[in-house]
Structures are given as C-alpha cells and as structure tokens.
Design an enzyme around this catalytic site. Structure first.
Site, PDB file in Angstrom:
ATOM      1  CB  CYS A 174     -30.293  -3.325 -47.574  1.00 45.77           C
ATOM      2  SG  CYS A 174     -30.092  -5.107 -47.547  1.00 45.77           S
ATOM      3  CB  SER A 206     -32.022 -33.654 -49.684  1.00 46.08           C
ATOM      4  OG  SER A 206     -33.160 -33.054 -50.270  1.00 46.08           O
ATOM      5  CG  ASP A 208     -33.683 -13.832 -46.788  1.00 45.22           C
ATOM      6  OD1 ASP A 208     -32.495 -13.796 -46.402  1.00 45.22           O
ATOM      7  OD2 ASP A 208     -34.394 -12.820 -46.922  1.00 45.22           O
TER       8      ASP A 208
HETATM    9  P1  FAD Z   1     -34.608 -12.059 -52.007  1.00 49.49           P
HETATM   10  O1  FAD Z   1     -33.784 -10.843 -51.964  1.00 49.49           O
HETATM   11  O2  FAD Z   1     -35.938 -12.006 -51.355  1.00 49.49           O
HETATM   12  O3  FAD Z   1     -34.769 -12.493 -53.508  1.00 49.49           O
HETATM   13  C1  FAD Z   1     -35.500 -13.610 -53.877  1.00 49.49           C
HETATM   14  C2  FAD Z   1     -36.103 -13.367 -55.236  1.00 49.49           C
HETATM   15  O4  FAD Z   1     -36.609 -14.592 -55.718  1.00 49.49           O
HETATM   16  C3  FAD Z   1     -37.284 -12.403 -55.209  1.00 49.49           C
HETATM   17  O5  FAD Z   1     -37.020 -11.282 -56.007  1.00 49.49           O
HETATM   18  C4  FAD Z   1     -38.453 -13.223 -55.759  1.00 49.49           C
HETATM   19  O6  FAD Z   1     -39.274 -12.479 -56.616  1.00 49.49           O
HETATM   20  C5  FAD Z   1     -37.757 -14.325 -56.505  1.00 49.49           C
HETATM   21  N1  FAD Z   1     -38.549 -15.549 -56.583  1.00 49.49           N
HETATM   22  C6  FAD Z   1     -39.122 -16.230 -55.559  1.00 49.49           C
HETATM   23  N2  FAD Z   1     -39.769 -17.318 -56.022  1.00 49.49           N
HETATM   24  C7  FAD Z   1     -39.604 -17.322 -57.351  1.00 49.49           C
HETATM   25  C8  FAD Z   1     -40.056 -18.192 -58.383  1.00 49.49           C
HETATM   26  N3  FAD Z   1     -40.775 -19.248 -58.103  1.00 49.49           N
HETATM   27  N4  FAD Z   1     -39.711 -17.903 -59.646  1.00 49.49           N
HETATM   28  C9  FAD Z   1     -38.950 -16.824 -59.947  1.00 49.49           C
HETATM   29  N5  FAD Z   1     -38.506 -15.969 -59.001  1.00 49.49           N
HETATM   30  C10 FAD Z   1     -38.832 -16.222 -57.733  1.00 49.49           C
HETATM   31  N6  FAD Z   1     -30.368  -7.420 -44.749  1.00 49.49           N
HETATM   32  C11 FAD Z   1     -29.237  -6.951 -44.186  1.00 49.49           C
HETATM   33  O7  FAD Z   1     -28.307  -7.728 -43.952  1.00 49.49           O
HETATM   34  N7  FAD Z   1     -29.095  -5.617 -43.904  1.00 49.49           N
HETATM   35  C12 FAD Z   1     -30.071  -4.721 -44.160  1.00 49.49           C
HETATM   36  O8  FAD Z   1     -29.902  -3.514 -43.915  1.00 49.49           O
HETATM   37  C13 FAD Z   1     -31.275  -5.190 -44.717  1.00 49.49           C
HETATM   38  N8  FAD Z   1     -32.285  -4.337 -44.971  1.00 49.49           N
HETATM   39  C14 FAD Z   1     -33.412  -4.805 -45.571  1.00 49.49           C
HETATM   40  C15 FAD Z   1     -34.428  -3.894 -45.856  1.00 49.49           C
HETATM   41  C16 FAD Z   1     -35.590  -4.323 -46.469  1.00 49.49           C
HETATM   42  C17 FAD Z   1     -36.676  -3.353 -46.742  1.00 49.49           C
HETATM   43  C18 FAD Z   1     -35.721  -5.698 -46.822  1.00 49.49           C
HETATM   44  C19 FAD Z   1     -36.975  -6.178 -47.503  1.00 49.49           C
HETATM   45  C20 FAD Z   1     -34.718  -6.602 -46.539  1.00 49.49           C
HETATM   46  C21 FAD Z   1     -33.554  -6.161 -45.906  1.00 49.49           C
HETATM   47  N9  FAD Z   1     -32.520  -7.045 -45.594  1.00 49.49           N
HETATM   48  C22 FAD Z   1     -31.384  -6.581 -45.024  1.00 49.49           C
HETATM   49  C23 FAD Z   1     -32.630  -8.487 -45.897  1.00 49.49           C
HETATM   50  C24 FAD Z   1     -31.973  -8.832 -47.209  1.00 49.49           C
HETATM   51  O9  FAD Z   1     -32.437  -7.980 -48.193  1.00 49.49           O
HETATM   52  C25 FAD Z   1     -32.269 -10.281 -47.545  1.00 49.49           C
HETATM   53  O10 FAD Z   1     -31.703 -11.086 -46.552  1.00 49.49           O
HETATM   54  C26 FAD Z   1     -31.711 -10.685 -48.890  1.00 49.49           C
HETATM   55  O11 FAD Z   1     -32.224  -9.893 -49.918  1.00 49.49           O
HETATM   56  C27 FAD Z   1     -32.068 -12.142 -49.174  1.00 49.49           C
HETATM   57  O12 FAD Z   1     -31.666 -12.478 -50.453  1.00 49.49           O
HETATM   58  P2  FAD Z   1     -32.347 -13.670 -51.224  1.00 49.49           P
HETATM   59  O13 FAD Z   1     -31.704 -13.701 -52.552  1.00 49.49           O
HETATM   60  O14 FAD Z   1     -32.333 -14.891 -50.399  1.00 49.49           O
HETATM   61  O15 FAD Z   1     -33.867 -13.293 -51.338  1.00 49.49           O
END
Ligand code: FAD
Length: 577
Positions: free
Chosen positions: A67, A299, A308
């Site tokens: 973010c 499941s 996400d």
């Molecule tokens: P991610 O943060 O995407 O992390 C998942 C990680 O898993 C990644 O680093 C990836 O490399 C890793 N991965 C995937 N597959 C594999 C694999 N097979 N093996 C090993 N590693 C793997 N949300 C808000 O609420 N407010 C905001 O202001 C906001 N601003 C944002 C600004 C930007 C530029 C971005 C990109 C997103 C923003 N978001 C914001 C959204 C928020 O960042 C995401 O909702 C949050 O990071 C999701 O977390 P996550 O852990 O599900 O996924």
C-alpha cells in the site's frame, strides 16, 4: 491445601503439554510472505510456541507494504527500507519463523502432505513436509498481452522491485509524460505520485468513469477535481497497443486516438493466484477465490487460506465475494495462522471498505454501491448530503459529498460513499461500523459522535446524512434522483419542475424546463403551480428543496419530490448553462 494441590495439578498439566508439544511438534508451512502470510506466521507462533513454522516467498521481500508503493514512487516515502516491515532475520529473531525468500512453491501434494519448492537462486527443487499448510499467494497484477507491453518503460506497481524500476526510470530518463491505464485506486495513487514527480499525466479508463467502485455521480466529483489538477482523463476508451521499442513513446487507444507517453503504468486490476489451489484440487468458490469456511479452512481441513486469493463473505449481502484489500488479508491471515496452530478463531467477513486519496481529493466507499444493490436485487433508495467537514463558523471547512444507499423496505443501511478534501476517513469508518452492526438510517441520526468546531459540526456529516435518509424512510418527504428524473422526462411524464434557488443561481445554470420560484417567495407564489400535478423541487444541494417540498406538501400539493442532493449531483449534460 486444596489450593496447593490445584497449583500442582496445573503445573503438571503445563509440563505435560510442554513435553507433548516437543514430542508432537507440528510443522506449519506458509506460502506467501506478505499481508496474509506474514500475519499467519506471527499468529501461528503466538498460538503455538513449539511449532516449526516455515514460510516460502517467491519474491525478494517478506512483509512489505504494497500500500505504500505509490508513495515510494512519489517520494513521500524516501527509503525503500521504510516499506519493509519485517525481514527474514527479524521474523526469525522475534518469532522463530524460518522465512525463505526467492523460494517458489511449485506444487502441493495433499496426499503426502508435502510441498515441492524451488530455490529460485540455486535452481534446486526440494520437498517440504507439513502438518498444516497456509496458502496466502495473493493476487497478481493483470498485464494484458498487447503489443508493446514488454517495453522497458511499461510498468506495474505490485512489488518493491516494480516501484524501484519506476523510480529508476524517472531518475535516469527524466520522462515528461506518463499514461496510466486504469482509473482504479492504484491508478489514481500512481497519478498523484507521477504528478508529484513533475510529469504530465493522462489516465485512460475503459469504463465511462473514474473509480469504477463508486457510483458515477460520486466518481464525477473525483474526475472534476483531478481535471482541476491538470490530470488529463480519457474515459470510455481502452488501451489497444503501445508504440516504440525498446521504449514506448506513445499509446494507441481502441478509438484510434494516440497519446504521447514517456512511460506507462498499467493498473487494471488483480487476479487471484489460484494455480496451486486449483492444481491440488481445493474447492474454488463461485466468486473465483479459494473457498474457505469461517475458520479460513479450505476444502482440505489441513489447509488454510487467507488474503486476496480467497473468497470472503460480504456482510451486507451474506454472499461470497472477493475483496482484495489489506485489512481483510491481515485479519484472515491472523485467523488462518491461529487455527493452523490449533486455535479456533473465526473471520466473519467484511463490508468492503476502501479509501483513496489523489491530489487533494479523497474518495471512500463501504458496503454496496447502487449497481451492486441492483445486481443483488435489493430494492433501495439513495440519499445525498453535502456538508462541511467541520463547523461552518470555524475556518477551513471543506465540502464533503456523502451518499447513502438504503434498503427500501426497512431503512437498513446498505452502503455509503464519500468524496471530499478532509475528514472523509473518519466518516466512512463510522458508516462501515454501522454496516457491520446492521444499523438502520434511523440509528445513524442518533449516533453520539464527538464534536468540537475544528473536528466536526454539532450535526456531524454522518448524522446529517442519517437525518435526511431517515426522513425518507419515515415517508416524511418524497425524493427523486437525477437519474430517475431523467427517465421520467424521457417518458414524457407530466411533471412540474420548480427551481427554488435565487434567480441569479437559476440564470447561471438550471435544469431544462424548470420554473424559477425562489424558496422565500414560494408561499406567496404557489398559485403559479398546479397542486394536482406531480411536482419536483430542487436547489443546489437539496436543503432548500427539502424545505420547499414540505411547504408544498402542507399546502395540498398531492405528490411532491425533492431532488436528492440537488443540482450538484446532476451530470453536466443534464443542465442548461
Ligand atoms: P500479497 O500481498 O499479494 O502477497 C502474496 C505473496 O505471495 C506475494 O509476495 C507472492 O510473491 C507470494 N507468492 C505467490 N505465489 C507463491 C508461490 N507459489 N510460492 C511462494 N510465494 C508465492 N489495500 C488496502 O486495503 N489499502 C491500500 O491502500 C492498498 N494499496 C495498495 C497499493 C498497491 C500498489 C497494491 C499493489 C496493493 C494495495 N492494496 C491496498 C492491496 C493490498 O496490498 C492487498 O490486498 C494485500 O497485500 C493482500 O495480501 P496477500 O497476502 O493476500 O497477498
């Protein structure tokens, strides 16, 4: 005596647990090391001090602030390290979590409870056993495979290296213009960042409005503000291709229009990373995310998922949906981590609260928009208010536009949207809390919110919105929106439209066919109107219209409607200038 026996029994129990813990030490493997994954790792450790916790992250960093990336590009955040909330060493030191970056999980073997992992630096592939697995792979930025997409100066903003690449391009190539494709939250934040860096910014959006999460009437306030800040907006036109190699110098839109671009940022959304889950046969929900129950359990009872990539229950509709935001990802990660380690936490769902600020304008949304309520088949009405963010007599009050979406049948709040320059954040959070508590608009008008002139008004904007919406709920007054009025006019319905503003205001801009009768003259000039006809009254923001509607209603006018939010929320093409 009894007391000491109990202590002894407790101590025995703890020693036993401690020993059993060592004997049955579980291995918890976590895939993905950012919001969902890092939260899961830390909570798993807090829940089970003995477990072995191994986290695999494909990228260079764990626990970084996605973010914050736009603000790193815009240089409000100066140092890359400020974005890094944890690193493998700190995760080990504090939590004894073994975080392995540049390690990609290639496959989940559910039968043998192991994952196949590739060390991206050495190329080695190895197997890692797990007792419990947490999937937190997030969502990948959508990159359309169009001509020019792999040019040097076409960027996305998803990871720290992505944003470093943008900074480096700006530093080395000194670009003068940029095209941002996609006018969602990240697009608007990127626009601000590049404008701060001195570039001329054009935003291209395929849909007819900016911020598609908002209703068009609210998004229009944002668009007007961005244009006033010299951002060029091209809506209703998509990216077709980009010209130039190795670097792009212009983009071509689907209309054929060419826009010069010394760099391009693609911000057209994200897609959940489902490949691991799908390949190992985990259920994928109808909304397109990994299916989980309230314990974040997939499941497969030994596999949890968060962030996400997963489905989420929308607390307003009760239906499954996807809300790819940091708040839900962190909370789900915490629940998944606790439960993977033997806890029993639950995550009920979310109402979808989001906020964005760009070049001085803030827009926020929670709950359902009009189009979402329509899609859900929920009969609703809307209510607009425009209030100063703090007391009018205290210097510096800024206008805030607030829209509520309300269930017609019972006055339950369905959603809220706010656009303004100040104070938007706290009002959207109040509405989000009201949604979580399933409050009605009649509750909103009675909230007891803090007031001192520099913070708010005695009737806070949320309370004001509650008054206005509750008046409608109680059928004290009829309202009509600009859209509904437009339809009624297209149907050639016999309406009398009355503009109750001053004559100066009327002559500067008004709705076609309106009869000008300023509010203060209305009681004396009522005979110019036909009380049998349906009457729509309007003013600039809806307040004088409200008073006029009450006057007419109490003078035997049969069907009177106030234009909700006034002429301020009508699109410009509806207004005679
Ligand atoms: P991610 O943060 O995407 O992390 C998942 C990680 O898993 C990644 O680093 C990836 O490399 C890793 N991965 C995937 N597959 C594999 C694999 N097979 N093996 C090993 N590693 C793997 N949300 C808000 O609420 N407010 C905001 O202001 C906001 N601003 C944002 C600004 C930007 C530029 C971005 C990109 C997103 C923003 N978001 C914001 C959204 C928020 O960042 C995401 O909702 C949050 O990071 C999701 O977390 P996550 O852990 O599900 O996924």
């Amino acid at each position: 005596m009894e007391h000491s026996i109990r202590i002894f029994a407790l101590n025995q129990g703890n020693i036993l647990n401690f020993k059993l813990g060592f004997m049955n030490k579980k291995t918890i493997v976590i895939i993905g090391g950012v919001a969902g994954g890092a939260s899961a790792a830390a909570k798993a450790r807090r829940t089970d001090e003995q477990a072995e916790i191994i986290l695999f992250e494909r990228g260079l960093y764990v626990s970084f602030a996605n973010c914050g990336l736009p603000y790193f590009i815009g240089e409000e955040i100066k140092k890359r390290d400020s974005l890094l909330l944890q690193n493998p060493k700190s995760l080990w030191d504090r939590f004894r979590v073994e975080a392995r970056t540049r390690h990609e999980v290639l496959r989940v073997d559910r039968q043998n409870k192991q994952v196949e992992v590739k060390d991206l630096l050495s190329g080695d592939i190895f197997l890692q056993k797990y007792d419990r697995l947490v999937l937190a792979p997030g969502a990948g930025a959508i990159v359309p495979q169009l001509p020019g997409v792999s040019a040097q100066n076409v960027f996305k903003v998803k990871t720290v290296p992505d944003s470093e690449a943008v900074r480096e391009w700006i530093l080395k190539k000194k670009p003068e213009s940029a095209v941002i494709v996609g006018a969602g939250f990240i697009g608007l934040e990127s626009a601000e960042a590049l404008k701060r860096r001195g570039l001329k910014v054009t935003i291209v959006e395929m849909l007819p409005q900016v911020l598609p999460a908002l209703d068009p009437d609210m998004a229009a306030f944002v668009a007007r503000h961005l244009e006033s800040q010299s951002i060029e907006l091209i809506t209703g036109d998509g990216l077709k291709e980009m010209h130039g190699s190795p670097a792009v110098y212009e983009v071509m839109l689907q209309s054929g229009r060419l826009v010069p671009a010394d760099m391009v940022i693609l911000s057209i959304g994200v897609r959940p990373e489902l490949s691991l889950a799908r390949d190992c046969g985990l259920a994928i929900g109808s909304s397109g995310g990994i299916e989980v129950n309230e314990y974040q359990q997939t499941s497969d009872p030994d596999i949890y998922a968060a962030g996400d990539a997963v489905e989420i229950t929308h607390l307003v509709t009760g239906r499954k949906t996807r809300i790819p935001l940091a708040g839900p990802a962190n909370k789900q990660g915490r629940v998944a981590g606790a439960n993977a380690a033997g806890g029993k936490l639950t995550f009920p769902g979310a109402v979808g609260t989001a906020i964005v600020e760009s070049l001085g304008i803030t827009a926020a949304k929670t709950g359902l928009s009009e189009s979402e309520a329509t899609r859900e088949g929920i009969p609703y009405y809307v209510s607009f208010t425009h209030s100063l963010h703090h007391a009018g007599y205290y210097p510096g009050g800024a206008l805030m536009h607030l829209k509520l979406i309300v269930e017609k049948e019972n006055g339950r709040l369905l959603g809220g949207q706010i656009v303004g320059e100040s104070g938007v954040d706290k009002r959207i959070d109040v509405i989000a809390t009201a949604l979580y508590a399933r409050l009605k608009v009649t509750d909103l008008e009675n909230l007891d919110l803090a007031y001192a002139p520099q913070f708010s008004a005695a009737k806070d904007p949320v309370i004001m919105a509650g008054f206005v919406a509750a008046n409608v709920s109680r059928a004290e007054i009829g309202t009509i929106t600009c859209q509904e009025l437009q339809k009624r006019k297209q149907n050639k319905d016999d309406l009398q439209l009355v503009d109750v503003r001053t004559l100066d205001e009327f002559h500067s801009r008004h709705l076609p066919g309106a009869i000008p009768i300023p509010i203060d003259e209305l009681r004396d000039r009522m005979d110019e109107l036909d009380p049998k006809k349906e009457t729509v009254v309007y003013c600039r923001i809806g307040f004088r219209g409200y008073l006029a509607a009450l006057i007419l209603q109490q003078n035997a006018f049969e069907r009177v409607f106030n234009l909700s939010g006034g002429i301020l929320v009508c699109p410009d093409n509806e207004i005679d200038v």
